[in-house]
Every structure is written in structure tokens, then in C-alpha cells.
Design an enzyme around this catalytic site. Structure first.
Site: not given
Length: 568
Positions: A275-278, A281, A297, A392
């Protein structure tokens, strides 16, 4: 300040009432020009707003409650602006503003709001911060904030777009009234009334300098790639919301046995993989091939850029190296979400591997550190050589690959045989930079804002290019060697100073090799020799392996042991 809760479940309501009363008292005193009680009333507002912020900022129940955002950051501005009795400038220097961290820390508070995802779907958040930046003279940054809110479809969206339109009109007036301000802006679309902040500047050397991650730049790039993207195999775009029976917003981290419908195909969700900010997965499989796991995703708002980058990798990376950079099968982009389907690797990330040592109080064996460093140097050498910057580069985005068959000592240097399946796979291309879309002499500005991975140039507000990936490589190597993030310091040298990691090298390491590695990567400001720099460093590690016959044998045995330990 102690707050007594009401009998109902709304813990925020008592704070709201107290702050409303304090504001009424504060306004009454200021309206009557009664200076005697101004300090006391300001102190109450200061204490209440600060205590409320600390009490609820991590409370998920209120993260989408607009009242909380108003209490902490906007309430005073909205009330005082409505009454039109106190200027924004006065407000920004009031005790209430100080309680939120002061002028220097205002951005920190905003970032904390972002990190905790407090009201990121409300347009008021972006209007508030953009107004503050405008008052501080940070005009380009203000426009970026408006663009971020619009890209997230913050509601009410029409009001936010209207606020940005008024902001652009004010900036146009400033440009018309002061020609010296023209250098602060770049006007596009034949001088239409649209300000594209951060679209481009020029360095002292005459190179174009662009923020590759600003909303304005991203918008321009999407315009450039739109026709090409629409023709890519596996890509479909719709001007409607996701129509599946299962709402994507309702999928929790623990989702299992849910079904996502994508273009007539059904994918069965087996669980959340990250999981990320937006984006989240998920791992799952399609009806037509239940034995093959895929990664799905799910991102809001939709962001087709990553799929575009995967197709660029397909076109530019040689076949024998393609498995090092992840594979995208397809993408469906809707008006509210995008769903990217990629190959799934089940061996975990390099971060997981590093953590497996940290939790036991041990450090990764140096020969394994050397192996993974060689892999990453080779990876960046290939990537930069085809005009792509990852942007990144961190261990979370490096998936571990293990050979299907047993490793032998043959094939290591040319990555043939079982070694072709062994190594790392770089994923998450959402912040990648395609150099082919920019002029040849382009350099970049802007901050990745990833703690621990901000290169020297970002910290010093200098132009950068390949340094963003090279610095990430240094941090990862440091994490493998020391089990911690890298801190750097300036050290005197014959040429003035050099940057070096603060942590000391262990005496039994190949110290000269590592010193050369960190010194070259942390202090090379030229991008002309990036490929040769990476190649020379890779070859220096490989030469060391050649010089010690037992090292390759130890490496092979440790990788086999690692696979058995982490993959069962």
C-alpha cells in the site's frame, strides 16, 4: 487543556464548541479594540487548537471530517475572512498560527496532514495551503498545490478550480504590472490564461531545469504521450467510473476472495500485497489462468503514466535484461480509478531481506552486499543508458529473484545459465522520468520528499539528473552493510570538501572498495559520464570477486541459504 466528552460518540463535538466560543470571545475583544483580554483569548485559541491537533491527528475516525480540518488549520481563516476584520497577514502572525508550528514549520504541518491523509478529498485543504504559500510569495508552489487538489478530484471540485482561476488572474496582473516577474513563469498554449508553474527555468549553464513531478509538467507529458498510450497493447481508457460490482474503495487491506472485473475478465483477490499514498497492490489470479498469480495495482486518481513507462521498458531494454525491470500485462483507466495488472513475484523485496538480518541483530554478509550492489549498478547502467531515470530507487521497489535451478560458479559474470534468473527486479515506475520527452540538456529540480532518499542536490536546491537514482543506490548499500539508513557529512578534501557516510567502515571489509563507491556516487555532479561511472564501479567489485576464488563460492552458498530461509 482538559475536555469533557458528551454522552454521544462524537468526541470532536466538545472541542468544536469550545473553539467556537473562544473564537467568539476573540472576535468580540478585537471588535471592541479591548487589548487587555486579547492575549488571554489568543492563548486559549492557541492551546485549544494545538491540543485538538495532537489529540485527533492519528484518529482514523475523523480523518475525513471537514470539521477537524477546519479546527486545526482552516477554521480561524474561514471565520475571520468571512468577517473581513483581520487580514490574512495578521492571521499568519497570530498565536493561533504559531500553535501550528510557526511560519517555518507550516509546510511540515501540511505534510503531516498529507501523511495522515486528513481530508485529502476536500478542496478546502488545498485552498488553505495555496493561500498561505501565495501570502509568502511562493507562487509556483501555490499553483502546484491547486493542481494536486484538482488531480485528486477534491470536492467541491468546481470551487477549487474557481479558486485556482482567481489565483491565475492575480498572477497575470502581477506579470502585467512588473515585467521582471516574467522569468518566474512559463506561459504555454499560445499565451492562454493558464499558468504552468514549474514548467521550466534555466540554470546558470544554460540548461533547461524542470520539476518532473509537478502537476503542470505531468499534464504536459500526458498531452505528449496520449496518442501513443492509446495504441499500446493492453491499455484501455474509459470516460466513466469503474463499473464493477465490488466498489474498489471498499476493498480493505485484508480483502480475500473478492472479485475485480477488468474488461470482461474476472480477477480473484487473494490478499493485499502492499500500500502507498494513493494506491493499493493486491495479489490475485484471473479466471482463465488460476495457477498464475498477478499483482493488481488499484490507484485513485487514475495514473496511466506507470503503464506508459512499462511499455517504454519493453521497447528499449534488451530481451536478456528485461526481467530485471518488471512486466505490465494490461491497464484499465477509468474516470475515478486505474487498475494496473503486472506479473507477480512472491519472493519479497530487498527491504524484506535486509529486515531479516536487522530483526536478529545481524548484518548482511559483505559478499552478499557486494553481489546486490553489482546487480543494482548493472541495473542503473542499463536503465540510464536507454534514457530512463527511475526516480524512486529504494529497497521496497526491488523484488528479489531466485534461480529455478541450483547456482553454479559458471555464468556469474555474463549472467548466463541459472544466474539469468537470479537477482533483482525493479518495480513501481510512477515517478520514473523518460528523458526522451525532454530537451537533451534538461536538468531537473524538485524534491522526491522520500525520507532518507533525498539526494544532496535536492537538499541544497541544486539541479540534478541521474543523482536521484545514484543516491538511492548508496542508501541501499548502506542499509545492507550497516542495517540503517545513511546519514552523510561534509569532510575536508584537497578540492574543498566531499560528502561521505557518517558511519565507519568495519576494518575487515574491503574498505578501499566501499570508500571509492560512496565517494564517486555522492560527489559526482556531472551526468556526462554517468554510464562509465556506473560501469567502472561495477567492474571494480567484479574484479575483487575474481581476485578471491572463494568469494564466488561463498556467494553462491549464501544465496542458496537465503532462498531456503526466506522462501521456505
Amino acid at each position: 487543556m482538559a475536555v469533557l466528552y458528551d454522552d454521544n460518540d462524537d468526541e470532536l463535538l466538545p472541542w468544536l464548541k469550545l473553539i467556537k466560543k473562544a473564537l467568539d470571545d476573540f472576535y468580540l475583544v478585537n471588535n471592541n479594540i479591548d487589548n487587555e483580554n486579547q492575549t488571554e483569548n489568543a492563548r486559549k485559541l492557541d492551546e485549544l487548537s494545538s491540543d485538538c491537533w495532537m489529540t485527533f491527528k492519528h484518529n482514523a475516525h475523523y480523518k475525513d471530517d471537514i470539521r477537524f480540518l477546519k479546527i486545526c488549520l482552516l477554521y480561524v481563516i474561514i471565520i475571520l475572512s468571512a468577517l473581513r476584520e483581520i487580514s490574512l497577514c495578521l492571521l499568519l502572525h497570530s498565536p493561533i498560527f504559531t500553535s501550528l508550528g510557526g511560519e517555518k514549520d507550516y509546510e511540515k504541518v501540511y505534510r503531516e496532514i498529507e501523511d495522515n491523509e486528513i481530508c485529502i478529498g476536500h478542496s478546502s485543504l488545498y485552498e488553505w495551503y495555496a493561500l498561505f504559500l501565495e501570502a509568502q510569495g511562493e507562487l509556483k508552489e501555490a499553483n502546484v498545490v491547486y493542481q494536486i487538489g484538482i488531480s485528486r478530484n477534491a470536492e467541491p471540485l468546481g470551487m477549487l478550480k474557481g479558486a485556482q482561476s482567481l489565483f491565475i488572474q492575480r498572477m497575470q496582473e502581477r506579470v502585467n504590472n512588473a515585467s521582471c516577474l516574467m522569468k518566474e513563469f512559463v506561459w504555454v498554449d499560445d499565451m492562454k490564461q493558464k499558468l504552468h508553474a514549474d514548467a521550466g527555468e534555466f540554470t546558470e549553464t544554460g540548461n533547461c531545469c524542470i520539476n518532473p513531478w509537478s502537476p503542470a509538467t505531468i499534464e504536459d507529458l500526458f498531452q505528449k504521450i496520449a496518442k501513443k498510450l492509446a495504441k499500446y497493447d493492453g491499455y484501455r481508457s474509459f470516460n466513466k467510473a469503474y463499473p464493477g460490482k465490488v466498489a474498489l474503495s471498499t476493498l480493505p487491506n485484508t480483502s480475500r476472495n473478492k472479485i475485480i472485473e477488468i474488461g470482461g475478465m474476472k480477477y480473484h483477490i487473494k490478499g493485499c500485497a502492499g500500500q502507498g499514498g494513493f494506491a493499493k497492490v493486491y495479489k490475485g489470479y484471473a479466471d482463465i489462468n488460476p495457477d498464475e498469480l498477478v499483482a493488481l495495482k488499484v490507484q485513485k486518481p487514475p495514473f496511466p503514466w506507470e503503464f506508459y513507462m512499462y511499455r517504454q521498458l519493453d521497447q528499449r531494454i534488451p530481451d536478456q535484461k528485461r526481467s530485471n525491470f518488471g512486466v505490465a500485462q494490461r491497464m484499465q483507466a477509468y474516470s475515478d480509478y486505474s487498475i494496473l495488472v503486472c506479473d507477480y513475484l512472491s519472493n519479497g523485496t530487498l527491504q524484506d531481506t535486509i529486515n531479516s538480518y536487522v530483526v536478529t541483530g545481524k548484518f548482511m554478509e559483505e559478499v552478499l552486499c557486494i553481489y546486490y550492489t553489482i546487480e543494482m549498478l548493472r541495473m542503473l547502467e542499463t536503465l540510464h543508458g536507454v534514457g530512463i531515470i527511475h526516480g524512486d530507487f529504494k529497497p521496497d521497489n526491488l523484488l528479489v529473484r531466485y534461480a529455478r535451478n541450483g547456482l553454479t560458479e559458471d555464468g556469474f559474470y555474463d549472467r548466463s545459465g541459472p544466474w539469468s534468473d537470479q537477482g533483482l527486479c525493479l518495480v513501481d515506475w510512477g515517478r520514473a522520468i523518460d528523458l526522451h520527452l525532454f530537451p537533451h540538456n534538461t536538468e531537473f529540480k524538485g524534491d522526491c520528499r522520500t525520507s532518507g532518499f533525498r539526494c544532496v542536490e535536492m537538499r541544497e536546491d541544486k539541479p540534478w539528473k541521474f543523482q536521484v537514482d545514484r543516491y538511492g543506490l548508496c542508501v541501499i548499500a548502506h542499509m545492507m552493510l550497516h542495517g540503517s539508513y545513511m546519514e552523510i557529512e561534509k569532510k575536508a578534501s584537497n578540492d574543498g570538501y566531499v560528502y561521505q557516510p557518517k558511519a565507519s567502515f568495519k576494518r575487515y571489509w574491503k574498505v578501499d572498495l566501499w570508500k571509492n563507491f560512496f565517494t564517486k556516487l555522492l560527489n559526482n555532479s556531472s551526468d556526462e559520464d554517468d554510464i562509465s561511472l556506473l560501469r567502472n564501479l561495477r567492474e571494480s567489485f567484479e574484479d575483487y570477486i575474481r581476485s578471491e576464488p572463494n568469494l564466488l563460492k561463498n556467494m553462491r552458498e549464501l544465496l542458496t541459504k537465503q532462498k531456503a530461509s526466506l522462501c521456505g
